[in-house]
Motif scaffolding. Structure first.
Motif, short mmCIF file in Angstrom:
data_model
loop_
_atom_site.label_atom_id
_atom_site.label_comp_id
_atom_site.label_asym_id
_atom_site.label_seq_id
_atom_site.Cartn_x
_atom_site.Cartn_y
_atom_site.Cartn_z
N SER B 156 -0.06 -12.89 -62.81
CA SER B 156 0.81 -12.60 -63.94
C SER B 156 -0.02 -12.00 -65.06
N GLY B 157 0.58 -11.07 -65.77
CA GLY B 157 -0.09 -10.48 -66.94
C GLY B 157 0.36 -11.11 -68.23
N THR B 158 0.97 -12.29 -68.15
CA THR B 158 1.58 -12.88 -69.35
C THR B 158 0.86 -14.14 -69.84
N LYS B 159 -0.22 -14.53 -69.17
CA LYS B 159 -0.92 -15.75 -69.58
C LYS B 159 -1.82 -15.44 -70.78
N ARG B 160 -1.82 -16.35 -71.77
CA ARG B 160 -2.38 -15.98 -73.08
C ARG B 160 -3.81 -16.45 -73.34
N ASN B 161 -4.34 -17.30 -72.49
CA ASN B 161 -5.70 -17.79 -72.73
C ASN B 161 -6.21 -18.49 -71.48
N VAL B 162 -7.44 -18.95 -71.51
CA VAL B 162 -8.01 -19.57 -70.31
C VAL B 162 -7.29 -20.87 -69.95
N TYR B 163 -6.66 -21.48 -70.92
CA TYR B 163 -6.00 -22.77 -70.65
C TYR B 163 -4.72 -22.56 -69.83
N GLU B 164 -4.05 -21.44 -70.06
CA GLU B 164 -2.86 -21.13 -69.27
C GLU B 164 -3.23 -20.48 -67.94
N ASN B 165 -4.44 -19.96 -67.89
CA ASN B 165 -4.83 -19.07 -66.79
C ASN B 165 -5.12 -19.80 -65.49
N GLY B 166 -5.67 -21.01 -65.57
CA GLY B 166 -6.03 -21.74 -64.36
C GLY B 166 -7.36 -22.44 -64.52
N LEU B 167 -7.66 -23.26 -63.55
CA LEU B 167 -8.86 -24.10 -63.59
C LEU B 167 -10.13 -23.25 -63.56
N VAL B 168 -11.05 -23.52 -64.50
CA VAL B 168 -12.36 -22.86 -64.51
C VAL B 168 -13.40 -23.85 -63.97
N ILE B 169 -14.14 -23.36 -62.98
CA ILE B 169 -15.17 -24.22 -62.37
C ILE B 169 -16.54 -23.61 -62.69
N ALA B 170 -17.29 -24.30 -63.53
CA ALA B 170 -18.68 -23.91 -63.78
C ALA B 170 -19.48 -24.19 -62.51
N PRO B 171 -20.69 -23.69 -62.40
CA PRO B 171 -21.48 -23.95 -61.19
C PRO B 171 -21.48 -25.44 -60.81
N THR B 172 -20.96 -25.72 -59.63
CA THR B 172 -20.69 -27.10 -59.21
C THR B 172 -21.05 -27.26 -57.74
N LEU B 173 -21.62 -28.42 -57.42
CA LEU B 173 -21.99 -28.71 -56.03
C LEU B 173 -20.74 -29.12 -55.24
N LEU B 174 -20.47 -28.42 -54.14
CA LEU B 174 -19.31 -28.74 -53.29
C LEU B 174 -19.74 -29.49 -52.03
N TYR B 175 -20.92 -29.16 -51.53
CA TYR B 175 -21.49 -29.88 -50.38
C TYR B 175 -22.92 -30.26 -50.72
N ARG B 176 -23.31 -31.47 -50.32
CA ARG B 176 -24.70 -31.90 -50.42
C ARG B 176 -25.07 -32.55 -49.08
N ASP B 177 -26.20 -32.13 -48.52
CA ASP B 177 -26.61 -32.63 -47.19
C ASP B 177 -25.50 -32.39 -46.16
N ASP B 178 -24.81 -31.29 -46.33
CA ASP B 178 -23.70 -30.91 -45.43
C ASP B 178 -22.57 -31.93 -45.41
N LYS B 179 -22.43 -32.66 -46.50
CA LYS B 179 -21.28 -33.57 -46.65
C LYS B 179 -20.49 -33.13 -47.89
#
Lengths: 75, 643
Positions: B156-179
């Motif tokens: 959508s081109g109608t969202k007005r800021n990052v809060y309406e836009n969706g979740l922002v994920i800063a650099p984050t660990l998703l797997y550690r030791d393949d878990k």
């Protein structure tokens, strides 16, 4: 985008000898400004007529972008 | 003077790259094979429509931190990701800290300001280790069907800021030791919709990162770490040299152009303009975007890294199309771009979502600026806007459904080149995706694709003809809410080059069931002018009475109704812009024009008006009986040439 003036002293500090390296040019032909290129952001000192950089200092990582979280110290 | 790679003798080559020329070449090819193999694995096993049917993902290999993360290979996939991913890996890993990584890790980031693109496009980055040190990163960037925010699926081109836009994920660990790191998964799953689809896709992405890692480690075991690291440098050096050589062949000079988009999602009072000044000297180029409009008030913005991508894609198209793309392509190219424009937006107010709508014009601005310098090598413009349609609703049994980028005007024509006529059904120059199959759309959605066809006389006329505009009708069987985003309807995006004409303007209309119920009448919507009078305009330059496309008409604003709520049996019609022509139309062989009339790219009237070719016969009733009236054509062309 503002491009800062560069002095003869600045150029000398960068190892540039105008007569040898850019015959016919003066310090007025150089500017300092940020660019985005291979490898990310750099602050360059560049000869405007030839686009030759005499200095390319890396950074900052995100260039001119300030994050919403910048300046908040979590430690 | 730098020595060309081809001029290095064997000893010089081995010293520079830690391998002989043959090995470096084999490893470079191997890296391209690896990223393609990762993509095939994801494509074949993805559940989400945006991955499975659109190919909305890309894979890359980057070198280690001490090499400054050079991106040595990219997949043959979504080009919009390829220019951002080299920076995304560097920015993500530098912020996370390469010293904090260990084998078995996967780090994610989706922040447009750190990593480019939009929040749905999560970067999944896995470090590859050999002998205890990082030697590479394998990365898959893949669009997640939803990332929270106020619009389901996000487009959508109608969202007005990052809060309406969706979740922002800063650099984050998703797997550690393949878990899996459960908190990271839950951060996504507690904020995003359709997570039952996201979870298996993320597992598939992870599996293909393992595949990439395994294939790299096999190569290292066979050839050694130094040869592998040398091959990363070699790959980027090859593309740097190719681009530099191509730049050197362009005439030196200063080239300027403007392009833009219609408006943002607040109102139609602001038109957003890109200004580019290209300075080219020898093998170097600088593109300065100073003077570009300030950032938009809604999510039509792009980030700086998206602009960098558009510049790279434009130059690859125009001057260096044959060599593989790597981060080295930018070595002799500097981009000057202040923050806070609509192609370099900043948080929190400069929401970035429909970034390609703003960087598509960046690409077209480069095309425009360099047109004269390129001469016969100039390339016509494409249809300019993805015209994304994003909708959702609920089936009778309560099951939610969502469609995104399937039922709008997402596919359309390209511009012509010296080589020939343009294709009429592709994706915008920066994309490179699949076209969702009608069967897949109709099997999963309460939607029926009623019509998908080319429009006569919409192509930019030329010695080589631009691609034809695409007209597409989609019927929705349930009540639904829709977001429609055609953003390049005020002026042609399909610019004509080298004497060619520009393509026609597109538009979008909504036909409510109470105005025209195609299910009850069992009749398709027609394509003649009178059908539009009962339509609700969504976007475009239209005659206010007839609602037909009229370049001198009134602008109908895409977000005048930010969310279109429809009852069952509504039909959306999308008409894309036409592609630009190449060369003087009066130089087109009349027999080729006749063939276009037969194939209904051009009408008999269009042949006369645009090409000066007089055709006799009826393409509908006797297509093979068409004839060129050579004498009348000669007279008509003389008349047009004298104008």
């Amino acid at each position: 985008m503002p491009r800062e003036d560069v002095s003869e002293e600045d150029l000398r500090a960068l190892g540039v000898e105008l007569a040898r390296d850019f015959p016919g040019s003066t310090a007025a032909d150089f500017r300092r400004y940020p660019v985005l290129s291979e490898g990310g952001w750099f602050t360059v000192v560049k000869h405007q007529k030839t686009l030759e950089s005499v200095a390319r200092e890396p950074g900052p990582l995100l260039g001119p972008i300030a994050l919403a979280s910048d300046g908040l110290d979590v430690n | 003077m730098t020595v060309s790679l081809k001029d290095l003798d064997d000893a010089q080559f081995a010293e520079r790259y830690g391998a002989d020329r043959f090995t470096a070449t084999v490893l470079s090819s191997r890296m391209r094979y690896i990223v393609q193999h990762m993509c095939t694995g994801l494509l074949n096993n993805a559940f989400s429509l945006i991955l499975r049917d659109w190919y909305d993902f890309a894979a890359t290999i980057s070198g280690p931190p001490e090499q400054n993360y050079p991106m040595s290979s990219v997949s043959n996939s979504l080009a919009m990701f390829l220019g951002t991913m080299s920076e995304a890996v560097r920015n993500t890993i530098e912020e996370y800290g390469p010293e904090n990584l260990r084998p078995g890790d996967v780090v994610i980031c989706n922040d447009p300001y750190r990593a480019g693109n939009h929040v749905n496009d999560i970067c999944f980055i896995r470090p590859v280790f050999a002998d205890g040190r990082i030697i590479s990163f394998v990365t898959l960037r893949a669009h997640q069907l939803d990332m929270g925010g106020v619009v389901p699926a996000g487009f959508s081109g109608t969202k007005r800021n990052v809060y309406e836009n969706g979740l922002v994920i800063a650099p984050t660990l998703l797997y550690r030791d393949d878990k899996p790191v459960k908190s990271a998964f839950n951060l996504i799953f507690d904020n995003a919709r359709y997570c039952a689809l996201l979870l298996p896709d993320i597992k598939t992405i992870y599996a293909n990162l393992l595949l990439g890692e395994q294939l790299i480690q096999e190569s290292v075991a066979r050839y050694g770490v130094e040869a592998y690291l040398g091959a990363i440098r070699y790959s980027t050096d090859v593309s740097a040299e190719a681009m530099s050589t191509a730049l050197a062949e362009l005439p030196d000079g200063v080239y300027e152009a403007e392009e833009g988009i219609d408006c943002d999602g607040i109102d139609d009072s602001v038109e957003y303009r890109i200004k580019v000044r290209i300075t080219k000297v020898g093998p170097r180029m600088e593109l300065d975007f100073s003077g570009t409009s300030p950032q938009a008030r809604t999510s039509i913005n792009a980030g700086i890294l998206d602009t960098k991508t558009a510049v790279g894609v434009a130059l690859k198209f125009l001057i260096d199309p044959a060599t593989p793309f790597t981060s080295g392509a930018y070595r002799d190219i500097d981009i000057v771009l202040p923050a806070g424009t609509f192609i370099s937006a900043t948080p929190p107010d400069g929401a970035v979502f429909l970034y390609w709508e703003s960087t598509g014009p960046v690409l077209l601005a480069v095309f425009r600026a360099l047109e004269k310098a390129l001469g016969r090598k100039a390339v016509g413009g494409d249809y300019g806007s993805l015209n994304i349609h994003n909708a959702n609703g609920v089936l009778e049994d309560g099951t939610p459904w969502v469609t995104t980028a399937q039922c709008g005007g997402e596919h359309g024509p390209w511009g012509a080149t010296e080589a020939g006529d343009a294709d009429s059904y592709s994706v915008v120059y920066q994309a490179n995706n699949l076209d969702p199959a009608t069967e897949a759309i109709e099997s999963e959605l309460p939607a029926v694709v009623l019509r998908k066809e080319y429009v006569p006389d919409s192509s930019g006329a030329g010695t080589n003809r631009g691609g034809a505009a695409v007209l597409k009708d989609t019927l929705y069987l349930t009540a639904a809410e829709h977001w429609s985003s055609p953003l390049h309807t005020k002026s042609p995006s399909g610019l004509g080059v080298y004497g060619g004409k520009s393509g026609a303007l597109g538009a979008t209309w909504l036909f409510h069931a109470e105005d025209r119920d195609v299910v009850r009448t069992r009749e398709l919507l027609g394509t003649s002018d009178e059908v539009y009078a009962r339509a609700t305009p969504v976007a475009g330059m239209l005659d206010p009475e007839t609602k037909c496309v009229d370049p001198d008409g009134e602008y109908f604003y895409f977000a005048s109704t930010p969310v279109w709520h429809t009852k069952p049996h509504a039909v959306f019609r999308y008409l894309t812009n036409g592609g630009g022509g190449w060369g003087n139309p009066l130089d087109r062989d009349p027999e080729r024009v006749k063939r276009d009339v037969r194939d209904e790219y051009v009408t008999v009237e269009g042949a006369y008006r645009d090409y000066g070719v007089v055709i006799t016969g009826d393409p509908r009733t006797d297509p093979e009986g068409l004839r060129v009236d050579e004498e009348a054509t000669r007279r008509r062309r003389a008349e047009l040439a004298a104008q």
